[in-house]
Motif scaffolding. Sequence first.
Motif, PDB file in Angstrom:
ATOM      1  N   LEU A 241       0.824  -1.204   0.000  1.00  0.00           N
ATOM      2  CA  LEU A 241       0.000   0.000   0.000  1.00  0.00           C
ATOM      3  C   LEU A 241       0.860   1.255   0.000  1.00  0.00           C
ATOM      4  CD1 LEU A 241      -2.738   1.411   0.219  1.00  0.00           C
ATOM      5  CD2 LEU A 241      -2.584   1.157   2.712  1.00  0.00           C
ATOM      6  N   THR A 242       1.953   1.237   0.750  1.00  0.00           N
ATOM      7  CA  THR A 242       2.837   2.404   0.801  1.00  0.00           C
ATOM      8  C   THR A 242       3.417   2.718  -0.572  1.00  0.00           C
ATOM      9  OG1 THR A 242       3.425   1.877   3.093  1.00  0.00           O
ATOM     10  CG2 THR A 242       4.877   3.387   1.909  1.00  0.00           C
ATOM     11  N   GLU A 243       3.817   1.683  -1.296  1.00  0.00           N
ATOM     12  CA  GLU A 243       4.368   1.881  -2.640  1.00  0.00           C
ATOM     13  C   GLU A 243       3.313   2.424  -3.599  1.00  0.00           C
ATOM     14  OE1 GLU A 243       7.781  -1.633  -2.773  1.00  0.00           O
ATOM     15  OE2 GLU A 243       5.705  -2.102  -3.281  1.00  0.00           O
ATOM     16  N   ASP A 338      -7.923   4.848   2.484  1.00  0.00           N
ATOM     17  CA  ASP A 338      -8.738   3.647   2.677  1.00  0.00           C
ATOM     18  C   ASP A 338      -9.298   3.146   1.347  1.00  0.00           C
ATOM     19  OD1 ASP A 338      -8.245   3.763   5.382  1.00  0.00           O
ATOM     20  OD2 ASP A 338     -10.128   4.783   5.861  1.00  0.00           O
ATOM     21  N   TYR A 339      -9.709   4.073   0.501  1.00  0.00           N
ATOM     22  CA  TYR A 339     -10.280   3.692  -0.792  1.00  0.00           C
ATOM     23  C   TYR A 339      -9.234   3.002  -1.669  1.00  0.00           C
ATOM     24  CZ  TYR A 339     -12.407   4.165  -5.404  1.00  0.00           C
ATOM     25  OH  TYR A 339     -12.916   3.917  -6.651  1.00  0.00           O
ATOM     26  N   ILE A 340      -8.024   3.536  -1.683  1.00  0.00           N
ATOM     27  CA  ILE A 340      -6.949   2.920  -2.474  1.00  0.00           C
ATOM     28  C   ILE A 340      -6.596   1.554  -1.899  1.00  0.00           C
ATOM     29  CG2 ILE A 340      -4.531   3.139  -3.149  1.00  0.00           C
ATOM     30  CD1 ILE A 340      -4.932   6.152  -3.271  1.00  0.00           C
ATOM     31  N   ASN A 341      -6.597   1.448  -0.585  1.00  0.00           N
ATOM     32  CA  ASN A 341      -6.308   0.163   0.050  1.00  0.00           C
ATOM     33  C   ASN A 341      -7.353  -0.878  -0.343  1.00  0.00           C
ATOM     34  OD1 ASN A 341      -5.070  -1.728   1.690  1.00  0.00           O
ATOM     35  ND2 ASN A 341      -6.028  -0.999   3.570  1.00  0.00           N
ATOM     36  N   GLU A 342      -8.613  -0.445  -0.392  1.00  0.00           N
ATOM     37  CA  GLU A 342      -9.685  -1.352  -0.805  1.00  0.00           C
ATOM     38  C   GLU A 342      -9.514  -1.772  -2.270  1.00  0.00           C
ATOM     39  OE1 GLU A 342     -14.583  -1.289  -1.306  1.00  0.00           O
ATOM     40  OE2 GLU A 342     -13.529   0.349  -0.285  1.00  0.00           O
TER      41      GLU A 342
END
Length: 423
Positions: A241-243, A338-342
């Motif tokens: 996720l960080t990348e 959160d949306y990008i993580n999803e």
Amino acid sequence: MKKEIITIALLLLGLNAEAQQAHMSREAYRERVEAYSQVLKQQRLQTTASTEARKIAFTGYLPQINLEGEGTLNLKELDAWTGPEGQYRNNTYQGMVVIAQPLYTGGALKAQNNIAKANEKLDQLSEELTLDQIHYQSDAVYWNASAARAGLNAAATYQEIVQQQYKIIQDRFQDGMISRTDLLMISTRQKEAELQYIKARQNNTLALQKLNILMGKNPNAQVDSLCLIGVVCEPVTAMTLTEVLQRRADYASTKVNIEKSEAQRKAAMSQYNPQLNMYVSSGWATGVPNMGYDLQFSPILGMNVSIPLVRWGARFKTNRQQKAYVGIQKLQQSYVTDYINEELSAALTKLTETGFQVKTAEENLTLAEENLNLASFSYNEGKASMVDVLSAQLSWTQAQSNLINAHLAAKMAVAEYRKVVSE
């Protein structure tokens, strides 16, 4: 019969002549769509406009030079146009050159420049985000067209299989070896196969039209051969996720929006700070209005100072208001994270699951082909009924459809993952 079916299946899987022709790759199609996209061109013009707006904002630091002129005429005293020096004249006029330079604006100029820079950066990120959307759209259209072509080939293969079986049954019926019932059953299946081919041909035509329109060509223009839907794509590299956050334009936009909100807060607070301006003016004007004196050269140096004293708490209320706006942007950043993580989690899951779907669909097709070969052979030897053959044919065409859909889902999973990681 068995040998012919296997040969046709191999053709469908990619060993046909089309695979040997020059084809338009997914990357090439991406480039064509990107070159034509009107949406992307609009966004680039918006970026150009915001760049010019930033340059305009910077001019606020520079001196302003104005040429000012003014003249008056008393219409009731038209006879007093000229007269002795010191006597009344009905006209007065002046021409001045004024140079004004803001010295301190309470931080307004700096804040306005930071806002303009933020707007420019936001438009640049919007352009990047638009490009990601275009790439995903072009991939989706490309692979749907490839799947439609595979569906057309599968329908043609199915129609040929049924037609071959029909010829065998028709010959046997004419020889009086079987009843008319079998002939009617295979005739019905022949029409079903023809209808399936017509629908597949329609889907293929519509998909190619959409493919052409997206890259700015005539809808019915000839399309270069596409990559087969079953072609193996290069493996993707899973990112954390960080990348991904460091690559996403929408996440970068949240950072810029926070900076912009801070600049807007400072701009709003600048009205409660002291203001200091200086100007120099020079020119010619009537020394005393309407008194007939000769024109006088009047160099003037001026300075203006404004210090707000009492605003009845407006300063503190404005500060709290603007801090609330900054807080909104910080919460928006958390929401986007959160949306990008999803999105990332869903994309990785689809990559894994569609791989299993393709494998299972391939195994299912192998079984369906074997079942069709066995049923056809057994029927021709008089050891199976026509119902068995029709059932095997239906299972085969469903297996082909499932395999095409599985390959399409796998390609779309890759396209979605590339969109998520902004590739």
